[in-house]
Every structure is written in structure tokens, then in C-alpha cells.
Scaffold this motif. Structure first.
Motif, PDB file in Angstrom:
ATOM      1  N   LYS A   1      -2.458  -2.759  11.861  1.00 13.02           N
ATOM      2  CA  LYS A   1      -2.734  -1.538  11.118  1.00 13.02           C
ATOM      3  C   LYS A   1      -3.511  -1.892   9.857  1.00 13.02           C
ATOM      4  N   ASN A   2      -4.554  -1.138   9.609  1.00 20.40           N
ATOM      5  CA  ASN A   2      -5.370  -1.348   8.423  1.00 20.40           C
ATOM      6  C   ASN A   2      -4.525  -1.066   7.177  1.00 20.40           C
ATOM      7  N   PRO A   3      -4.531  -1.965   6.188  1.00 15.75           N
ATOM      8  CA  PRO A   3      -3.722  -1.737   4.984  1.00 15.75           C
ATOM      9  C   PRO A   3      -4.118  -0.470   4.228  1.00 15.75           C
ATOM     10  N   ARG A   4      -5.329   0.016   4.417  1.00 10.73           N
ATOM     11  CA  ARG A   4      -5.761   1.246   3.746  1.00 10.73           C
ATOM     12  C   ARG A   4      -5.284   2.507   4.464  1.00 10.73           C
ATOM     13  N   ASP A   5      -4.772   2.332   5.687  1.00  8.49           N
ATOM     14  CA  ASP A   5      -4.281   3.469   6.465  1.00  8.49           C
ATOM     15  C   ASP A   5      -2.889   3.855   5.958  1.00  8.49           C
ATOM     16  N   LYS A   6      -2.787   4.976   5.292  1.00 13.23           N
ATOM     17  CA  LYS A   6      -1.520   5.420   4.705  1.00 13.23           C
ATOM     18  C   LYS A   6      -0.785   6.421   5.592  1.00 13.23           C
TER      19      LYS A   6
ATOM     20  N   ILE B   1       2.172   4.405  13.836  1.00 17.84           N
ATOM     21  CA  ILE B   1       2.687   3.056  14.061  1.00 17.84           C
ATOM     22  C   ILE B   1       1.688   2.296  14.922  1.00 17.84           C
ATOM     23  N   VAL B   2       1.231   1.159  14.412  1.00 23.27           N
ATOM     24  CA  VAL B   2       0.305   0.301  15.145  1.00 23.27           C
ATOM     25  C   VAL B   2       0.963  -1.061  15.259  1.00 23.27           C
ATOM     26  N   LYS B   3       1.305  -1.449  16.485  1.00 25.81           N
ATOM     27  CA  LYS B   3       1.932  -2.757  16.691  1.00 25.81           C
ATOM     28  C   LYS B   3       0.878  -3.851  16.541  1.00 25.81           C
TER      29      LYS B   3
END
Length: 144
Positions: free
Chosen positions: A112-117, A121-123
Motif C-alpha cells: 500500500k502506498n504510504p500516501r494512500d490514506k 486493505i492492500v496485502k
């Protein structure tokens, strides 16, 4: 003073490299089975900090010939951006147990992109894009 600044920059550069490679290291696995649990396929991949890897594939297919199969592979891995390249040395990495040839195998590291708030849920996983092992292509293994 110049030596101190050079030393600090060198340490920061090395820490950055270390941090990037540690995000990939660890254990990855995937288990596939049918609803009644008669057929099972398991994949386990371990990426070690020293740049080596070990892979184990286990299948237990009722009615298969043979019904239970274990396959192993090992070698070295390198990363560039989010791509991981696997290689196996014929003299060092192959024996009676370790028979899978990971040469020319590449996988993409997905997280998961750290900018995605969002709450999505992305494994964290590795997706094999290319491999000399036909059943490895497009295989996802998830970080444990």
C-alpha cells in the motif's frame, strides 16, 4: 571538518540502502485449497537479509501421481526499485533436494502506498512476472 561531513553523508547513504532492502526481506507464503481440503498447494518463499532466498512448494493432490510433491529452490536475489531479480548458481544452489531453477525470474514488490490514506486493505506481496518455471508466472505470495 570535511572528513566528518563525508563520514556522515556516507552513513546516511548506507542507512538508506539498508532500509530499502529490508522492506523486501522476510517470509512470503500462499496456500491454495479446495472447499473440502482434499487438494492443497502451498508456496513458501524466504528472502534473507544477506541476499539469499529459499523457496518451497508443497502439493497434496488426492488422486495425483504422486499424490504428494515437494519442490525446493534456492539462490540469490537483488532488488532495483520495486523489482526483485532471482538467480541460481548451477554449482552452488542445485543438488538432489534443490532442483528449481530461478534464473531469469523476476517479481514485483507490491504494498500500500504510504500516501494512500483510505481504508482500503492492500496485502504486501510479491507477484512473479517472469520465470523459467512455468507455474510461477503471475503467482502472488503474501508477506507474513
Amino acid at each position: 571538518m570535511k572528513t566528518l561531513i563525508t563520514t556522515i553523508l556516507f552513513l546516511i547513504f548506507n542507512l538508506t540502502l539498508f532500509a530499502q532492502s529490508t522492506q523486501f526481506t522476510g517470509d512470503y507464503s500462499r496456500t491454495l485449497s479446495d472447499t473440502d481440503g482434499k487438494h492443497i498447494i502451498e508456496y513458501k518463499l524466504t528472502l534473507n537479509q544477506d541476499g539469499t532466498f529459499v523457496f518451497h512448494s508443497y502439493s497434496n493432490i488426492k488422486g495425483g501421481v504422486p499424490p504428494e510433491v515437494n519442490k525446493y529452490g534456492k539462490g540469490k536475489w537483488t532488488s532495483k526499485d520495486n523489482m526483485i531479480t532471482f538467480s541460481s548458481n548451477k554449482q552452488e544452489d542445485f543438488d538432489e533436494k534443490y532442483t528449481l531453477d530461478f534464473n531469469n525470474s523476476t517479481a514485483r514488490f507490491k504494498t500500500k502506498n504510504p500516501r494512500d490514506k483510505s481504508d482500503q486493505i492492500v496485502k504486501t506481496r510479491l507477484t512473479f512476472l517472469e520465470s523459467g518455471i512455468s507455474w510461477m508466472e503471475r503467482l502472488d505470495v503474501f508477506k507474513m
